[in-house]
Design an enzyme around this catalytic site. Structure first.
Site, mmCIF file in Angstrom:
data_model
loop_
_atom_site.group_PDB
_atom_site.id
_atom_site.type_symbol
_atom_site.label_atom_id
_atom_site.label_comp_id
_atom_site.label_asym_id
_atom_site.label_seq_id
_atom_site.Cartn_x
_atom_site.Cartn_y
_atom_site.Cartn_z
ATOM 1 N N GLU A 41 49.976 51.482 45.216
ATOM 2 C CA GLU A 41 47.907 51.687 45.482
ATOM 3 C C GLU A 41 47.973 51.124 46.863
ATOM 4 O OE1 GLU A 41 43.793 52.244 43.252
ATOM 5 O OE2 GLU A 41 44.853 50.065 42.622
ATOM 6 N N LYS A 123 42.880 59.212 42.699
ATOM 7 C CA LYS A 123 41.991 58.736 41.104
ATOM 8 C C LYS A 123 40.721 58.833 40.808
ATOM 9 C CE LYS A 123 41.858 53.798 40.470
ATOM 10 N NZ LYS A 123 42.091 51.994 41.281
ATOM 11 N N CYS A 158 46.448 53.253 38.880
ATOM 12 C CA CYS A 158 46.036 51.838 38.061
ATOM 13 C C CYS A 158 45.023 52.142 36.843
ATOM 14 C CB CYS A 158 45.521 50.473 39.192
ATOM 15 S SG CYS A 158 45.203 49.244 38.979
#
Length: 268
Positions: A41, A123, A158
């Site tokens: 990321e 995300k 994440c």
């Protein structure tokens, strides 16, 4: 499909240096026979370098990611450039579908071995605990999956690991392997290990949780990238130093596990 996850040493704010290191690792993994290389990321700028986000932001059709598309084509390897800071207005100007007319997004882009853009994932769950991500980023809206090398692949990022319903939606779309580029920090090591394994077990799918390595002031990434098989067994893992995890992702293995232990069929 041979997957290589690059636990990259990320330097906060050093965009060019981080990109060069990432490209070197992509080429090295390709030389070792990887079919797919996964980067962590915000490998371009460093997750905790919040003040550098605006300077680093580009369209996902811009020059920086074009270098990864070119490397994928030249090395005959798929690459998850996984993730970068996207300038949504610049992407919109390039004709791309975006979740908002302006702002920044935490975007993962998957290129196939011909350098073609196959998937864009922004995300969904932005992290607000001790982080400026929620103030600086626009959340994504879609969770696409794509067939790559005979494997149906999806992407989350994440903090998304903490939201199992997102993984269930991908399973319903046929996913067999979920790529999770991350910037997971100390001290939450056990959360990182447990959540990646749990998402593999409950979805009977491969999960490649690929973290970064490095320190950003008072914050440090915990590394410990791992690839889990559909039983939740760690096929490969590393510590907190830079490195590469490699594992074979076999869609027949997914089918066999789901047939032998049909938990997904028992959902209500």
């Amino acid at each position: 499909m041979k997957l290589a996850g690059v636990q990259l040493a990320v330097e906060g704010g050093d965009v060019e240096g981080n990109v060069e290191r990432a490209l070197d690792r992509v080429r090295a993994a390709a030389e070792e026979g990887a079919d797919l290389v996964v980067l962590p990321e915000l490998f371009d700028v460093g997750y905790f370098a919040f003040d550098a986000y605006g300077r680093a932001a580009e369209s996902i059709a811009g020059d920086r990611l074009a270098r990864f598309a070119a490397a994928a084509d030249e090395e005959d390897v798929a690459v998850l450039a996984g993730t970068v800071v996207e300038d949504l207005s610049a992407s919109a100007a390039d004709g791309l579908d975006v979740p908002a007319e302006s702002g920044l997004a935490n975007a993962a882009v998957l290129f196939d071995a011909d350098g073609e853009r196959r998937l864009v994932y922004r995300k969904h769950h932005l992290f607000g605990y001790g982080s400026e991500e929620t103030d600086r980023m626009v959340p994504g809206e879609r969770t696409p999956v794509v067939e790559l090398g005979g494997v149906t692949v999806g992407v989350t990022t994440c903090y998304d690991l903490r939201f199992p319903e997102q993984f269930r939606a991908m399973v319903d779309a046929g996913v067999e392997c979920v790529l999770v580029p991350s910037a997971w920090p100390y001290p939450r090591i056990e959360h990182w290990r447990t959540l990646g394994r749990a998402r593999a077990i409950e979805n009977l799918a491969y999960v490649a949780a690929i973290n970064g390595s490095g320190r950003f002031g008072d914050d440090a990434l915990c590394g410990r990238s791992a690839v889990y098989d559909p039983w939740g067994t760690a096929l490969a893992s590393v510590g907190d130093e830079p490195g590469i995890v490699t594992a074979t992702v076999d869609p027949d293995r997914v089918a066999t596990v789901r047939e032998d232990f049909p938990a997904l069929r028992d959902r209500r």
